[in-house]
Write an enzyme that holds these catalytic residues in place. Structure first.
Site, PDB file in Angstrom:
ATOM      1  N   SER A 202     -24.365 -35.461  -7.433  1.00  0.00           N
ATOM      2  CA  SER A 202     -25.033 -34.278  -7.971  1.00  0.00           C
ATOM      3  C   SER A 202     -24.227 -33.023  -7.659  1.00  0.00           C
ATOM      4  O   SER A 202     -23.504 -32.972  -6.656  1.00  0.00           O
ATOM      5  CB  SER A 202     -26.442 -34.135  -7.381  1.00  0.00           C
ATOM      6  OG  SER A 202     -27.063 -32.935  -7.815  1.00  0.00           O
ATOM      7  N   PRO A 208     -25.506 -25.097   0.512  1.00  0.00           N
ATOM      8  CA  PRO A 208     -26.577 -25.466   1.450  1.00  0.00           C
ATOM      9  C   PRO A 208     -27.888 -24.735   1.181  1.00  0.00           C
ATOM     10  O   PRO A 208     -28.964 -25.259   1.496  1.00  0.00           O
ATOM     11  CB  PRO A 208     -25.995 -25.067   2.812  1.00  0.00           C
ATOM     12  CG  PRO A 208     -24.523 -25.074   2.616  1.00  0.00           C
ATOM     13  CD  PRO A 208     -24.307 -24.611   1.209  1.00  0.00           C
ATOM     14  N   ASP A 209     -27.811 -23.533   0.599  1.00  0.00           N
ATOM     15  CA  ASP A 209     -29.016 -22.760   0.362  1.00  0.00           C
ATOM     16  C   ASP A 209     -29.606 -22.968  -1.022  1.00  0.00           C
ATOM     17  O   ASP A 209     -30.549 -22.263  -1.402  1.00  0.00           O
ATOM     18  CB  ASP A 209     -28.722 -21.268   0.573  1.00  0.00           C
ATOM     19  CG  ASP A 209     -28.365 -20.953   2.018  1.00  0.00           C
ATOM     20  OD1 ASP A 209     -28.934 -21.613   2.911  1.00  0.00           O
ATOM     21  OD2 ASP A 209     -27.509 -20.083   2.247  1.00  0.00           O
ATOM     22  N   HIS A 210     -29.079 -23.907  -1.766  1.00  0.00           N
ATOM     23  CA  HIS A 210     -29.644 -24.190  -3.089  1.00  0.00           C
ATOM     24  C   HIS A 210     -30.987 -24.904  -2.935  1.00  0.00           C
ATOM     25  O   HIS A 210     -31.240 -25.621  -1.964  1.00  0.00           O
ATOM     26  CB  HIS A 210     -28.683 -25.061  -3.905  1.00  0.00           C
ATOM     27  CG  HIS A 210     -29.072 -25.199  -5.343  1.00  0.00           C
ATOM     28  ND1 HIS A 210     -29.998 -26.113  -5.780  1.00  0.00           N
ATOM     29  CD2 HIS A 210     -28.662 -24.520  -6.456  1.00  0.00           C
ATOM     30  CE1 HIS A 210     -30.144 -26.011  -7.090  1.00  0.00           C
ATOM     31  NE2 HIS A 210     -29.350 -25.045  -7.526  1.00  0.00           N
ATOM     32  N   LYS A 223     -25.752 -36.557   0.084  1.00  0.00           N
ATOM     33  CA  LYS A 223     -24.902 -37.209  -0.923  1.00  0.00           C
ATOM     34  C   LYS A 223     -23.434 -36.859  -0.669  1.00  0.00           C
ATOM     35  O   LYS A 223     -22.543 -37.712  -0.755  1.00  0.00           O
ATOM     36  CB  LYS A 223     -25.299 -36.757  -2.330  1.00  0.00           C
ATOM     37  CG  LYS A 223     -26.651 -37.258  -2.823  1.00  0.00           C
ATOM     38  CD  LYS A 223     -26.937 -36.726  -4.216  1.00  0.00           C
ATOM     39  CE  LYS A 223     -28.319 -37.124  -4.725  1.00  0.00           C
ATOM     40  NZ  LYS A 223     -28.394 -38.564  -5.044  1.00  0.00           N
TER      41      LYS A 223
END
Length: 359
Positions: A202, A208-210, A223
């Site tokens: 993906s 990291p902040d998504h 992942k």
């Protein structure tokens, strides 16, 4: 040698004739054993590669089932592009649903395997040449939080930016499925001597902040950690990071038909900066997966993000020979970059760290 025989023999051809005949007979016997045709003046053409045996894991899922269907469309068995297709599902129920959704599965061997139980993977991977890994943790939406989000949007006239919370079934968290489960599959592929691993991952692995990380148990970071493990094993691999998959469960009203959109590739989440290239249909993703299996010389060693433009614009990807090579050529040799932080990612200990509601 000719000078030697000429100076020592009255008739060198008469002396050489028996030896030449004997050597010729011996040479023909040796060459016939190796399959070389001495009677042909043209060199023997290289043999055509044998059709691969392909395993699809996560075959009961929305993307995995489409990959299985696409493989069947190319033909399985004599005269087909694939020698055999094996579909791995988690349960008999999942296998039955796969049969119901695809109908005629002639040439497909459905097997049951659990990526969280490595002992069940060995037989599924044995005898295969390539694997397309479509397994993934599956987040469940919190209906209570969804109700709150809807209420806030109504009160704020759609100005509120609140998002719903998600949870995972016990034992099916991203750490287990997307990290440990993927790792188990890589090891099974290596033990079985597979020649190519195609991993569907993906986008958002560098973010990291998504939302996919902060509200879904750091799914893509797990992942990404698995991808690092794959790239270090020495197995030929292709890693695909699709954007938002259509049809989208979030209510986006867009067509999900394949072969209608131009595809775009990039690295390190660059497509997230382009609003009209962040989505891709599962149909098109499956087509790219199949082309990667068919063209390992083009796809092996590549790691890239995959998105598409609006339907009806540009040149659509139709899954034909040569399209994948042309698509990947736009990367100019670039691949996604993996750093120490990706490989070292560890579980979050505190429940609300970085806003995550999944622990």
């Amino acid at each position: 040698q000719a000078q030697f025989f000429t100076s020592n023999c009255e008739s060198p051809l008469n002396v050489l004739a028996p030896s030449i005949a004997a050597m010729s007979t011996m040479l023909r016997k040796l060459m016939s054993r190796s399959g070389t045709n001495l009677g042909s003046e043209s060199p023997t053409s290289p043999s055509k590669p044998s059709p691969p045996n392909v395993l699809v894991t996560g075959a009961g899922g929305r993307t995995g089932s489409i990959v299985v269907r696409k493989l069947l469309e190319y033909g399985v068995g004599e005269g087909g592009k694939f020698a055999s297709v094996r579909a791995m599902v988690r349960s008999q129920e999942s296998g039955d649903k796969l049969v119901q959704s695809l109908g005629d599965l002639k040439g497909v061997d459905i097997v049951i395997g659990d990526i969280l139980d490595p002992a069940t993977l060995n037989s599924a991977f044995q005898g295969m040449d390539s694997v397309v890994i479509c397994t993934s943790a599956k987040p469940q939406i919190s209906m209570l939080s969804l109700g709150k989000v809807i209420a806030m949007k109504v009160v704020s006239l759609n100005q509120a930016k609140s998002r719903p919370h998600f949870w995972f079934e016990e034992g099916q968290e991203p750490e287990k499925v997307d990290w440990l489960g993927n790792q188990a599959q890589f090891e099974a592929a290596q033990a079985a001597g597979l020649k190519h691993v195609v991993l569907v991952s993906s986008m958002c692995g560098t973010k990291p902040d998504h939302f996919l990380n902060t509200n879904m148990g750091n799914m893509v970071l797990w992942k990404r950690k698995a991808e690092c493990a794959l790239t270090s094993l020495g197995l030929p691999y292709t890693i695909i990071h699709p954007g938002g998959l259509l049809p989208h469960p979030g209510g986006i009203k867009e067509s999900a038909e394949g072969g209608k959109r131009q595809l775009y590739v990039a690295v390190n989440d660059a497509l997230l900066e382009e609003q009209d290239r962040q989505l891709v249909t599962r149909e098109d993703l499956a087509s790219v997966c199949v082309r990667c299996v068919l063209e390992p010389s083009v796809a092996a060693g590549r790691s890239f993000d995959l998105g598409s433009g609006p339907e009806g614009e540009g040149t659509p990807f139709e899954g034909k020979a040569g399209e994948l090579e042309k698509l990947l050529a736009t990367l100019q040799g670039k691949n996604c970059v993996y750093g120490e932080a990706d490989a070292a990612f560890m579980a979050i200990e505190r429940k609300n760290e970085r806003g995550c509601q999944c622990y």
